[in-house]
Design a protein around this motif. Structure first.
Motif, PDB file in Angstrom:
ATOM      1  N   ILE A 112       0.890  -1.160   0.000  1.00 16.76           N
ATOM      2  CA  ILE A 112       0.000   0.000   0.000  1.00 16.76           C
ATOM      3  C   ILE A 112       0.925   1.206   0.000  1.00 16.76           C
ATOM      4  CG2 ILE A 112      -1.784   1.272   1.256  1.00 16.76           C
ATOM      5  CD1 ILE A 112      -2.539  -1.475   2.568  1.00 16.76           C
ATOM      6  N   LEU A 113       0.765   2.072  -0.980  1.00 14.89           N
ATOM      7  CA  LEU A 113       1.610   3.259  -1.133  1.00 14.89           C
ATOM      8  C   LEU A 113       0.804   4.504  -0.781  1.00 14.89           C
ATOM      9  CD1 LEU A 113       4.190   4.692  -2.164  1.00 14.89           C
ATOM     10  CD2 LEU A 113       3.146   4.662  -4.442  1.00 14.89           C
ATOM     11  N   VAL A 114       1.320   5.268   0.184  1.00 13.31           N
ATOM     12  CA  VAL A 114       0.660   6.512   0.600  1.00 13.31           C
ATOM     13  C   VAL A 114       1.697   7.636   0.673  1.00 13.31           C
ATOM     14  CG1 VAL A 114      -1.265   5.391   1.800  1.00 13.31           C
ATOM     15  CG2 VAL A 114       0.862   5.848   3.041  1.00 13.31           C
ATOM     16  N   LYS A 115       1.215   8.847   0.917  1.00 19.97           N
ATOM     17  CA  LYS A 115       2.091  10.014   0.871  1.00 19.97           C
ATOM     18  C   LYS A 115       2.823  10.323   2.170  1.00 19.97           C
ATOM     19  CE  LYS A 115      -0.412  12.221  -2.854  1.00 19.97           C
ATOM     20  NZ  LYS A 115      -1.089  13.393  -3.358  1.00 19.97           N
ATOM     21  N   THR A 120      10.404   5.352   0.422  1.00 24.19           N
ATOM     22  CA  THR A 120      11.142   5.327  -0.841  1.00 24.19           C
ATOM     23  C   THR A 120      10.905   6.653  -1.550  1.00 24.19           C
ATOM     24  OG1 THR A 120       9.382   4.493  -2.280  1.00 24.19           O
ATOM     25  CG2 THR A 120      10.686   2.828  -1.079  1.00 24.19           C
ATOM     26  N   GLU A 121      11.486   6.791  -2.715  1.00 19.95           N
ATOM     27  CA  GLU A 121      11.290   8.007  -3.513  1.00 19.95           C
ATOM     28  C   GLU A 121       9.834   8.171  -3.948  1.00 19.95           C
ATOM     29  OE1 GLU A 121      12.897   6.820  -7.804  1.00 19.95           O
ATOM     30  OE2 GLU A 121      14.070   5.963  -6.172  1.00 19.95           O
ATOM     31  N   PHE A 122       9.041   7.113  -3.876  1.00 16.57           N
ATOM     32  CA  PHE A 122       7.646   7.159  -4.314  1.00 16.57           C
ATOM     33  C   PHE A 122       6.678   7.524  -3.198  1.00 16.57           C
ATOM     34  CE2 PHE A 122       9.882   4.112  -7.026  1.00 16.57           C
ATOM     35  CZ  PHE A 122       9.722   4.751  -8.245  1.00 16.57           C
ATOM     36  N   GLY A 123       7.125   7.397  -1.959  1.00 19.00           N
ATOM     37  CA  GLY A 123       6.266   7.670  -0.813  1.00 19.00           C
ATOM     38  C   GLY A 123       6.520   6.656   0.286  1.00 19.00           C
ATOM     39  N   TRP A 124       5.492   6.366   1.056  1.00 21.43           N
ATOM     40  CA  TRP A 124       5.580   5.457   2.197  1.00 21.43           C
ATOM     41  C   TRP A 124       4.807   4.183   1.894  1.00 21.43           C
ATOM     42  CZ3 TRP A 124       8.613   6.413   6.383  1.00 21.43           C
ATOM     43  CH2 TRP A 124       9.130   7.715   6.489  1.00 21.43           C
ATOM     44  N   HIS A 125       5.406   3.048   2.222  1.00 22.41           N
ATOM     45  CA  HIS A 125       4.828   1.747   1.902  1.00 22.41           C
ATOM     46  C   HIS A 125       4.510   0.943   3.161  1.00 22.41           C
ATOM     47  CE1 HIS A 125       6.447   1.989  -2.300  1.00 22.41           C
ATOM     48  NE2 HIS A 125       7.355   2.717  -1.677  1.00 22.41           N
ATOM     49  N   LYS A 141      15.802   0.202  -3.698  1.00 19.00           N
ATOM     50  CA  LYS A 141      16.569  -0.426  -2.625  1.00 19.00           C
ATOM     51  C   LYS A 141      15.869  -0.442  -1.261  1.00 19.00           C
ATOM     52  CE  LYS A 141      21.229  -0.878  -0.803  1.00 19.00           C
ATOM     53  NZ  LYS A 141      20.937  -2.216  -0.369  1.00 19.00           N
ATOM     54  N   PRO A 142      15.326   0.657  -0.751  1.00 15.27           N
ATOM     55  CA  PRO A 142      14.706   0.584   0.580  1.00 15.27           C
ATOM     56  C   PRO A 142      13.541  -0.420   0.636  1.00 15.27           C
ATOM     57  CG  PRO A 142      14.980   2.871  -0.084  1.00 15.27           C
ATOM     58  CD  PRO A 142      15.303   2.024  -1.285  1.00 15.27           C
ATOM     59  N   PHE A 143      12.755  -0.464  -0.425  1.00 17.06           N
ATOM     60  CA  PHE A 143      11.637  -1.401  -0.502  1.00 17.06           C
ATOM     61  C   PHE A 143      12.174  -2.834  -0.528  1.00 17.06           C
ATOM     62  CE2 PHE A 143       8.476  -4.035  -2.473  1.00 17.06           C
ATOM     63  CZ  PHE A 143       7.258  -3.500  -2.102  1.00 17.06           C
ATOM     64  N   GLU A 144      13.128  -3.062  -1.398  1.00 19.07           N
ATOM     65  CA  GLU A 144      13.726  -4.391  -1.555  1.00 19.07           C
ATOM     66  C   GLU A 144      14.385  -4.862  -0.257  1.00 19.07           C
ATOM     67  OE1 GLU A 144      17.636  -5.413  -3.821  1.00 19.07           O
ATOM     68  OE2 GLU A 144      15.979  -5.370  -5.257  1.00 19.07           O
ATOM     69  N   ASP A 145      15.167  -4.005   0.377  1.00 17.06           N
ATOM     70  CA  ASP A 145      15.843  -4.374   1.621  1.00 17.06           C
ATOM     71  C   ASP A 145      14.838  -4.785   2.687  1.00 17.06           C
ATOM     72  OD1 ASP A 145      18.283  -3.855   0.442  1.00 17.06           O
ATOM     73  OD2 ASP A 145      18.598  -1.942   1.475  1.00 17.06           O
ATOM     74  N   ALA A 146      13.776  -4.022   2.821  1.00 17.24           N
ATOM     75  CA  ALA A 146      12.753  -4.332   3.825  1.00 17.24           C
ATOM     76  C   ALA A 146      12.037  -5.636   3.489  1.00 17.24           C
ATOM     77  CB  ALA A 146      11.750  -3.187   3.931  1.00 17.24           C
TER      78      ALA A 146
END
Length: 89
Positions: free
Chosen positions: A6-9, A76-81, A56-61
């Motif tokens: 889930i991607l949010v701001k 990440t650069e796209f927001g918060w997951h 990378k941050p998404f993948e590492d987590a």
């Protein structure tokens, strides 16, 4: 790795959604309601991916977690997951 997200701001939105998941709410329903990613139509399902395909941050987590885990907030650069690990091979 097979995951959904889930991607949010904001970090607060992600933390609130994580609390809802931990409280028993359905991850897919929350993804369809809140996510800003096109994957929301599939309940946040990203399908299978391997190292080097995600930021990378998404993948590492994701790769540090185990099947069934719901983790976050991850920035990440796209927001918060908020990430749910569906399967691993």
């Amino acid at each position: 790795m097979h995951a959904a997200h889930i991607l949010v701001k904001t970090e607060k939105q992600a933390a609130d959604i994580l609390a809802e998941v931990n409280g028993g709410k359905n991850f897919g329903d929350l993804a369809r309601k809140y996510s800003g990613c096109p994957s929301k139509k599939k309940g946040g399902d990203l399908g299978w991916f391997k190292r080097g395909q995600m930021v990378k941050p998404f993948e590492d987590a994701a790769f540090a977690a185990k099947k069934g885990d719901v983790i976050g907030p991850v920035k990440t650069e796209f927001g918060w997951h908020v990430i749910k690990i569906l399967e691993q091979r």
